[in-house]
Design a protein around this motif. Structure first.
Motif, mmCIF file in Angstrom:
data_model
loop_
_atom_site.group_PDB
_atom_site.id
_atom_site.type_symbol
_atom_site.label_atom_id
_atom_site.label_comp_id
_atom_site.label_asym_id
_atom_site.label_seq_id
_atom_site.Cartn_x
_atom_site.Cartn_y
_atom_site.Cartn_z
ATOM 1 N N ARG A 81 23.644 -13.208 -0.986
ATOM 2 C CA ARG A 81 23.040 -14.192 -0.134
ATOM 3 C C ARG A 81 23.676 -14.695 1.163
ATOM 4 N NH1 ARG A 81 20.913 -19.081 -0.827
ATOM 5 N NH2 ARG A 81 18.664 -18.365 0.333
ATOM 6 N N GLU A 82 25.009 -14.901 0.931
ATOM 7 C CA GLU A 82 25.767 -15.354 2.155
ATOM 8 C C GLU A 82 25.954 -14.052 3.185
ATOM 9 O OE1 GLU A 82 30.462 -16.647 2.964
ATOM 10 O OE2 GLU A 82 29.871 -16.388 1.006
ATOM 11 N N ALA A 83 26.027 -12.768 2.839
ATOM 12 C CA ALA A 83 26.039 -11.880 3.556
ATOM 13 C C ALA A 83 24.719 -11.390 4.270
ATOM 14 C CB ALA A 83 26.746 -10.618 3.185
ATOM 15 N N GLY A 84 23.674 -11.588 3.321
ATOM 16 C CA GLY A 84 22.577 -11.123 3.537
ATOM 17 C C GLY A 84 22.068 -9.814 3.446
ATOM 18 N N THR A 85 22.869 -9.194 2.496
ATOM 19 C CA THR A 85 22.736 -7.776 2.224
ATOM 20 C C THR A 85 22.564 -7.445 0.652
ATOM 21 O OG1 THR A 85 25.178 -7.678 1.932
ATOM 22 C CG2 THR A 85 24.291 -7.247 4.120
ATOM 23 N N THR A 86 22.309 -6.291 0.490
ATOM 24 C CA THR A 86 22.010 -5.801 -0.980
ATOM 25 C C THR A 86 23.079 -4.767 -1.348
ATOM 26 O OG1 THR A 86 20.681 -3.944 -0.638
ATOM 27 C CG2 THR A 86 19.553 -6.186 -0.968
ATOM 28 N N SER A 87 23.241 -4.452 -2.710
ATOM 29 C CA SER A 87 24.518 -3.646 -2.853
ATOM 30 C C SER A 87 24.016 -1.965 -2.569
ATOM 31 C CB SER A 87 24.938 -3.575 -4.488
ATOM 32 O OG SER A 87 23.545 -3.288 -5.335
ATOM 33 N N ASP A 141 16.067 -21.514 3.396
ATOM 34 C CA ASP A 141 16.794 -20.466 4.073
ATOM 35 C C ASP A 141 16.437 -19.145 3.514
ATOM 36 O OD1 ASP A 141 18.178 -20.702 1.798
ATOM 37 O OD2 ASP A 141 20.178 -20.619 2.980
ATOM 38 N N GLY A 142 15.421 -19.022 2.696
ATOM 39 C CA GLY A 142 14.944 -17.743 1.841
ATOM 40 C C GLY A 142 14.724 -16.768 2.711
ATOM 41 N N ARG A 143 15.168 -15.440 2.065
ATOM 42 C CA ARG A 143 14.726 -14.187 2.719
ATOM 43 C C ARG A 143 13.812 -13.349 1.944
ATOM 44 N NH1 ARG A 143 20.506 -14.429 3.688
ATOM 45 N NH2 ARG A 143 21.009 -14.584 6.028
ATOM 46 N N ALA A 144 13.178 -12.275 2.604
ATOM 47 C CA ALA A 144 12.247 -11.459 1.561
ATOM 48 C C ALA A 144 13.160 -10.135 1.671
ATOM 49 C CB ALA A 144 11.159 -11.083 2.660
ATOM 50 N N ILE A 145 12.892 -9.344 0.540
ATOM 51 C CA ILE A 145 13.481 -8.224 0.187
ATOM 52 C C ILE A 145 12.571 -7.296 -0.206
ATOM 53 C CG2 ILE A 145 15.306 -6.998 -1.565
ATOM 54 C CD1 ILE A 145 16.670 -9.712 -1.791
ATOM 55 N N LEU A 195 12.819 -18.747 5.481
ATOM 56 C CA LEU A 195 11.873 -19.688 5.139
ATOM 57 C C LEU A 195 11.592 -19.809 3.639
ATOM 58 C CD1 LEU A 195 8.074 -19.107 5.954
ATOM 59 C CD2 LEU A 195 9.736 -17.489 5.642
ATOM 60 N N ALA A 196 11.057 -20.766 3.275
ATOM 61 C CA ALA A 196 10.566 -20.812 1.738
ATOM 62 C C ALA A 196 9.514 -20.091 1.504
ATOM 63 C CB ALA A 196 10.608 -22.495 1.367
ATOM 64 N N TYR A 197 9.486 -18.859 1.183
ATOM 65 C CA TYR A 197 8.500 -17.988 1.120
ATOM 66 C C TYR A 197 7.564 -18.563 -0.306
ATOM 67 C CZ TYR A 197 10.069 -14.470 3.967
ATOM 68 O OH TYR A 197 10.648 -13.721 5.071
ATOM 69 N N ALA A 251 0.804 -1.190 -0.025
ATOM 70 C CA ALA A 251 -0.087 0.055 -0.068
ATOM 71 C C ALA A 251 0.868 0.940 -0.009
ATOM 72 C CB ALA A 251 -0.956 0.015 1.127
ATOM 73 N N TRP A 252 2.198 1.177 0.251
ATOM 74 C CA TRP A 252 2.899 2.310 0.324
ATOM 75 C C TRP A 252 3.841 2.307 -0.687
ATOM 76 C CZ3 TRP A 252 2.385 -1.380 3.873
ATOM 77 C CH2 TRP A 252 3.406 -2.646 3.916
ATOM 78 N N GLY A 253 3.613 1.491 -1.830
ATOM 79 C CA GLY A 253 4.437 1.755 -3.185
ATOM 80 C C GLY A 253 5.626 1.049 -3.432
ATOM 81 N N THR A 254 5.903 0.019 -2.300
ATOM 82 C CA THR A 254 7.165 -0.735 -2.678
ATOM 83 C C THR A 254 6.648 -2.059 -3.333
ATOM 84 O OG1 THR A 254 7.092 -1.676 -0.532
ATOM 85 C CG2 THR A 254 8.175 0.280 -0.709
ATOM 86 N N VAL A 255 7.631 -2.894 -3.339
ATOM 87 C CA VAL A 255 7.252 -4.129 -3.921
ATOM 88 C C VAL A 255 8.233 -5.252 -2.908
ATOM 89 C CG1 VAL A 255 7.802 -6.061 -5.757
ATOM 90 C CG2 VAL A 255 6.578 -3.883 -6.278
ATOM 91 N N ILE A 256 7.427 -6.338 -2.281
ATOM 92 C CA ILE A 256 8.171 -7.266 -1.689
ATOM 93 C C ILE A 256 8.267 -8.431 -2.461
ATOM 94 C CG2 ILE A 256 5.861 -7.897 -0.466
ATOM 95 C CD1 ILE A 256 9.404 -7.658 1.312
ATOM 96 N N VAL A 257 9.434 -9.066 -2.336
ATOM 97 C CA VAL A 257 9.845 -10.395 -3.112
ATOM 98 C C VAL A 257 10.378 -11.216 -2.176
ATOM 99 C CG1 VAL A 257 10.015 -9.294 -5.490
ATOM 100 C CG2 VAL A 257 12.203 -9.638 -3.953
ATOM 101 N N GLY A 258 10.045 -12.591 -2.386
ATOM 102 C CA GLY A 258 10.791 -13.629 -1.414
ATOM 103 C C GLY A 258 11.403 -14.580 -2.440
ATOM 104 N N GLU A 259 12.243 -15.487 -1.601
ATOM 105 C CA GLU A 259 13.020 -16.687 -2.298
ATOM 106 C C GLU A 259 12.121 -17.909 -1.717
ATOM 107 O OE1 GLU A 259 17.735 -16.126 -2.484
ATOM 108 O OE2 GLU A 259 16.958 -15.487 -0.383
ATOM 109 N N GLU A 260 11.866 -18.733 -2.652
ATOM 110 C CA GLU A 260 11.424 -20.110 -1.997
ATOM 111 C C GLU A 260 12.402 -21.274 -2.129
ATOM 112 O OE1 GLU A 260 8.185 -23.391 -4.089
ATOM 113 O OE2 GLU A 260 8.170 -21.451 -5.152
ATOM 114 N N GLU A 261 13.212 -20.938 -0.900
ATOM 115 C CA GLU A 261 14.105 -21.748 -0.499
ATOM 116 C C GLU A 261 14.252 -21.901 1.154
ATOM 117 O OE1 GLU A 261 17.431 -23.220 -1.978
ATOM 118 O OE2 GLU A 261 15.824 -23.135 -3.560
#
Length: 204
Positions: free
Chosen positions: A67-73, A48-52, A87-89, A36-46
């Motif tokens: 993935r190893e660091a759990g960070t983005t550029s 040990d997946g994370r949401a971004i 989790l596997a999102y 609702a605030w204009g962003t997009v949320i995506v997730g990994e179906e693994e």
């Protein structure tokens, strides 16, 4: 020749057919939802997946996820939402205030239950009306996670004791999960098992 990392999230111009890479580095990127605030949320179906969460998705490009660091550029444009856990999102549903429901797309294995159903409750619910301009202000930045546990029969002063195999339908309760000291490795399946969650066969 330098290896080019495969894109995980792309922007497609429906008028021209042009494709732009928004985010690369994810594994098995599956669910994607606009908030609702204009962003997009995506997730990994693994497992040990994370949401971004991606800010300004119509102009954000060229972000790399480590993935190893759990960070983005560029965390100002794409932030890893550690508060939602790993989790596997699948099956993400984001309400207007930031409350988020999602499933763990895990099979039962070795006698252990399959994935559970989770609820994220933001520490600061979204009450704005304009698109977000700063990811630090997103309701997905901080909050608590709960897991579904079906079976509400109580006896001998033990509440909600009637849960486990065979109790995958009917009434239940949301059980709070304890956030670990290091939230970057918040495994929801393990935390859910410790709380007596109900598991399904790939609950998507």
């Amino acid at each position: 020749v330098a290896e080019v990392e495969q894109a995980s999230v792309q922007l497609v111009d429906l008028a021209t057919g042009d494709v732009t890479d928004m985010l690369s580095g994810m594994v098995a990127c599956a669910p994607a939802k606009r908030t609702a605030w204009g962003t997009v949320i995506v997730g990994e179906e693994e497992d040990d997946g994370r949401a971004i969460e991606i800010l300004d998705p119509l102009t954000t490009t060229g972000i790399t996820y480590d993935r190893e660091a759990g960070t983005t550029s560029d965390p100002s444009k794409a932030a890893v939402r550690t508060a939602l856990g790993q989790l596997a999102y699948e099956g993400i549903v984001v309400l207007d205030d930031g409350t988020t429901y999602y499933a763990d797309e895990r099979r039962p294995e070795g006698g252990q239950p399959g994935g559970g159903l989770y609820k994220f409750v933001p520490a600061t619910p979204w009450a704005g009306s304009e698109p977000l301009t700063d990811l630090e202000q997103s309701p997905l930045a901080a909050g608590s996670v709960w897991v579904a546990r079906l079976g509400t029969r109580s006896a001998d002063d033990v509440p909600n004791m009637d849960h486990g195999m065979g109790s995958e339908t009917g009434a239940g309760a949301w059980m709070a999960l304890e956030t670990p000291a290091d939230p970057t490795t918040f495994g929801l399946y393990e935390a859910g098992l410790a709380t007596g969650m109900t598991g399904w066969y790939r609950p998507e």
